[in-house]
Motif scaffolding. Structure first.
Motif, PDB file in Angstrom:
ATOM      1  N   SER A  36     -12.879   6.678  27.155  1.00 24.63           N
ATOM      2  CA  SER A  36     -11.991   7.692  26.582  1.00 24.63           C
ATOM      3  C   SER A  36     -11.174   8.319  27.700  1.00 24.63           C
ATOM      4  CB  SER A  36     -12.808   8.764  25.856  1.00 24.63           C
ATOM      5  OG  SER A  36     -13.707   9.388  26.754  1.00 24.63           O
ATOM      6  N   LEU A  37     -10.117   9.017  27.339  1.00 21.45           N
ATOM      7  CA  LEU A  37      -9.238   9.600  28.344  1.00 21.45           C
ATOM      8  C   LEU A  37      -9.959  10.648  29.188  1.00 21.45           C
ATOM      9  CD1 LEU A  37      -5.894  10.024  26.331  1.00 21.45           C
ATOM     10  CD2 LEU A  37      -6.485   8.272  28.002  1.00 21.45           C
ATOM     11  N   ASP A  38     -10.887  11.398  28.585  1.00 20.93           N
ATOM     12  CA  ASP A  38     -11.561  12.438  29.357  1.00 20.93           C
ATOM     13  C   ASP A  38     -12.606  11.884  30.320  1.00 20.93           C
ATOM     14  OD1 ASP A  38     -13.513  11.666  27.600  1.00 20.93           O
ATOM     15  OD2 ASP A  38     -13.641  13.571  26.541  1.00 20.93           O
ATOM     16  N   GLN A  39     -12.856  10.565  30.303  1.00 24.11           N
ATOM     17  CA  GLN A  39     -13.776   9.952  31.257  1.00 24.11           C
ATOM     18  C   GLN A  39     -13.086   9.522  32.552  1.00 24.11           C
ATOM     19  OE1 GLN A  39     -15.334   6.906  28.349  1.00 24.11           O
ATOM     20  NE2 GLN A  39     -17.275   7.380  29.376  1.00 24.11           N
ATOM     21  N   ILE A  40     -11.776   9.410  32.528  1.00 22.84           N
ATOM     22  CA  ILE A  40     -11.069   8.778  33.644  1.00 22.84           C
ATOM     23  C   ILE A  40     -11.275   9.533  34.951  1.00 22.84           C
ATOM     24  CG2 ILE A  40      -8.797   8.143  34.535  1.00 22.84           C
ATOM     25  CD1 ILE A  40      -7.960   7.451  31.709  1.00 22.84           C
ATOM     26  N   ASP A  41     -11.181  10.873  34.920  1.00 26.26           N
ATOM     27  CA  ASP A  41     -11.328  11.637  36.162  1.00 26.26           C
ATOM     28  C   ASP A  41     -12.697  11.428  36.795  1.00 26.26           C
ATOM     29  OD1 ASP A  41      -8.783  12.775  36.352  1.00 26.26           O
ATOM     30  OD2 ASP A  41      -9.299  14.367  34.947  1.00 26.26           O
ATOM     31  N   SER A  42     -13.748  11.482  35.979  1.00 31.65           N
ATOM     32  CA  SER A  42     -15.095  11.325  36.544  1.00 31.65           C
ATOM     33  C   SER A  42     -15.323   9.896  37.025  1.00 31.65           C
ATOM     34  CB  SER A  42     -16.156  11.705  35.507  1.00 31.65           C
ATOM     35  OG  SER A  42     -16.089  10.855  34.369  1.00 31.65           O
ATOM     36  N   LEU A  43     -14.821   8.913  36.284  1.00 36.97           N
ATOM     37  CA  LEU A  43     -14.980   7.519  36.700  1.00 36.97           C
ATOM     38  C   LEU A  43     -14.216   7.241  37.987  1.00 36.97           C
ATOM     39  CD1 LEU A  43     -14.682   5.652  33.270  1.00 36.97           C
ATOM     40  CD2 LEU A  43     -16.722   5.830  34.695  1.00 36.97           C
ATOM     41  N   SER A  44     -13.086   7.910  38.164  1.00 40.26           N
ATOM     42  CA  SER A  44     -12.281   7.646  39.361  1.00 40.26           C
ATOM     43  C   SER A  44     -13.021   8.038  40.631  1.00 40.26           C
ATOM     44  CB  SER A  44     -10.948   8.392  39.284  1.00 40.26           C
ATOM     45  OG  SER A  44     -11.135   9.785  39.446  1.00 40.26           O
ATOM     46  N   THR A  45     -13.895   9.032  40.568  1.00 40.83           N
ATOM     47  CA  THR A  45     -14.597   9.483  41.771  1.00 40.83           C
ATOM     48  C   THR A  45     -15.848   8.670  42.063  1.00 40.83           C
ATOM     49  OG1 THR A  45     -15.865  11.120  40.503  1.00 40.83           O
ATOM     50  CG2 THR A  45     -13.770  11.842  41.454  1.00 40.83           C
ATOM     51  N   LYS A  46     -16.477   8.113  41.024  1.00 37.39           N
ATOM     52  CA  LYS A  46     -17.758   7.426  41.275  1.00 37.39           C
ATOM     53  C   LYS A  46     -17.706   5.915  41.071  1.00 37.39           C
ATOM     54  CE  LYS A  46     -19.773   7.869  36.610  1.00 37.39           C
ATOM     55  NZ  LYS A  46     -20.928   8.352  35.834  1.00 37.39           N
ATOM     56  N   SER A  47     -16.668   5.398  40.419  1.00 34.62           N
ATOM     57  CA  SER A  47     -16.681   3.978  40.066  1.00 34.62           C
ATOM     58  C   SER A  47     -15.421   3.205  40.433  1.00 34.62           C
ATOM     59  CB  SER A  47     -16.925   3.813  38.552  1.00 34.62           C
ATOM     60  OG  SER A  47     -18.178   4.349  38.184  1.00 34.62           O
ATOM     61  N   PHE A  48     -14.288   3.882  40.627  1.00 38.53           N
ATOM     62  CA  PHE A  48     -13.053   3.158  40.925  1.00 38.53           C
ATOM     63  C   PHE A  48     -13.093   2.601  42.353  1.00 38.53           C
ATOM     64  CE2 PHE A  48      -9.698   5.130  37.859  1.00 38.53           C
ATOM     65  CZ  PHE A  48     -10.529   4.840  36.793  1.00 38.53           C
ATOM     66  N   PRO A  49     -12.506   1.420  42.567  1.00 33.83           N
ATOM     67  CA  PRO A  49     -12.323   0.948  43.940  1.00 33.83           C
ATOM     68  C   PRO A  49     -11.329   1.866  44.661  1.00 33.83           C
ATOM     69  CG  PRO A  49     -11.179  -0.487  42.395  1.00 33.83           C
ATOM     70  CD  PRO A  49     -11.991   0.452  41.571  1.00 33.83           C
TER      71      PRO A  49
END
Length: 400
Positions: free
Chosen positions: A272-285
């Motif tokens: 979902s859109l509200d997950q993107i910020d948290s995923l960007s810090t812990k999972s994005f390359p």
């Protein structure tokens, strides 16, 4: 008595000859196998090797490489698939033979394109790294020699003479550890990566590398040799493909697995859109984290950055509707008029999802495409992100 004694000696000689073929549980695969095998065994070995390499990749995503949990899980997979993994085990000839032959079979299948070669090389490197880490120290020198690597361990006297310099160049190595650690004298040109990181002591054109750091050099040598070997295999592939018995099998193997397939959009709607910020810090390359941060700070990305990041978001599960909402909300924060966004930007987003133009369903950029094409200029943020030397605690397997 002499008859049976002679028979035992012959059997012992035969065992010694067999063991000499594969002196170690790991190898650089410098010589192709020369024996004849049945088509059934050819097929079985190919699929067993493919299972192993899939396991190597999956474990590398699920666990931190080199940790005890990762090591034990991978050892269990090797044992289950009956491939070699440790020295000093009884009757290791057959597992090592299977390992040798199956590697060369998959070379035939995975030399056919850049993506296939890249995936195959990465998994084989991870497998070699695991095997080297559990290789007994007293076997390292003979393995290096058998692999045609001219790396010699220095004597204790030489190590004592250079002790302070070596410790100063290896921050994680204490004096006590150095006493128990072998140090290898390596030509400077083979240790460039360590030199760039200022993690090696140099003297008279040679690098003095502790055992704990030599694996990076070994893997680099292995990558270079395997890459060249795959290129040579690709040239001779037409002769192999002319065999109507092998061609269907090789084609099937090469299409069996090369990593995550985003083209089917099986992940659509999984985030979902509200997950993107948290995923960007812990999972994005790092490269995608950098683009996300730049977008949040500036409320805009230039075309190259939008393409790279937009297709990445599509690949991890953003739907077309979510993508339009995400980009529009962010650009409006940058004082862009909503109508201007609809007229100037929404078309490109729909186009990337295959809904406009020639209706091609585009997939995320590969790492090699990001590195080699469309270099960033002033105002761009779509480089490879290596300015951020972080260890990523999570992985995108959490959302894929």
């Amino acid at each position: 008595m002499e008859f049976f004694g002679g028979k035992r000696r012959k059997l012992r000689l035969a065992d010694d000859q067999r063991n000499a073929c594969y002196p170690h549980s790991l190898q650089f695969y410098l010589q192709p196998p020369s024996e004849n095998i049945s088509l059934t065994e050819f097929e079985n070995l190919a699929f067993e090797r493919l299972k192993l390499l899939k396991s190597v990749e999956n474990l590398g995503v699920s666990y931190v490489k080199g940790t005890e949990q990762y090591q034990s899980k991978l050892e269990a997979e090797l044992r289950k698939l009956k491939f070699s993994y440790r020295e000093n085990l009884e009757d290791e000839y057959e597992p090592r033979r299977r390992d040798h032959i199956s590697h060369f079979i998959l070379r035939l299948a995975y030399c056919q394109s850049e993506d296939l070669r890249r995936w195959f090389i990465q998994q084989e490197m991870d497998l070699l790294r695991f095997r080297f880490h559990i290789l007994p120290k007293d076997k390292v020198q003979s393995f290096l020699k058998d692999s045609h690597l001219q790396f010699e361990a220095i004597s204790d006297e030489e190590k004592t003479l250079r002790e302070q310099d070596i410790i100063a160049s290896s921050p994680s190595l204490s004096g006590t550890q150095l006493e128990l650690e072998s140090v290898y004298k390596i030509p400077f040109a083979d240790a460039l990566d360590l030199f760039r990181g200022r993690r090696v002591y140099l003297e008279d054109g040679f690098a003095y590398v502790p055992l704990k750091d030599i694996v990076a050099i070994i893997l680099n040598e292995f990558r270079t040799k395997l890459s060249k070997a795959l290129a040579l295999t690709a040239r001779s592939l037409p002769a192999v493909q002319s065999d109507e018995r092998l061609q269907p099998l090789l084609n099937h193997l090469s299409h069996s697995y090369t990593g995550q397939d985003y083209s089917a959009q099986g992940n659509a709607g999984k985030i979902s859109l509200d997950q993107i910020d948290s995923l960007s810090t812990k999972s994005f390359p790092p490269c995608m984290r950098q683009l996300h941060r730049a977008l949040r700070e500036n409320h805009h990305l230039r075309h190259g950055g939008r393409m790279q990041y937009g297709l990445f978001l599509k690949g991890i599960g953003l739907t077309l509707e979510q993508a339009l909402q995400f980009w529009k909300q962010e650009f409006i924060k940058g004082k862009m008029d909503p109508d201007k966004f609809d007229k100037g930007y929404s078309y490109n987003i729909r186009h990337s999802f295959g809904k406009e133009g020639k209706r091609t369903d585009y997939t995320p950029y590969s790492c090699m495409k990001i590195i080699l094409t469309n270099p960033p200029s002033q105002g761009d943020y779509h480089d490879f992100g290596f300015s951020e030397r972080h260890t990523l605690p999570g992985s995108l397997s959490e959302v894929l």
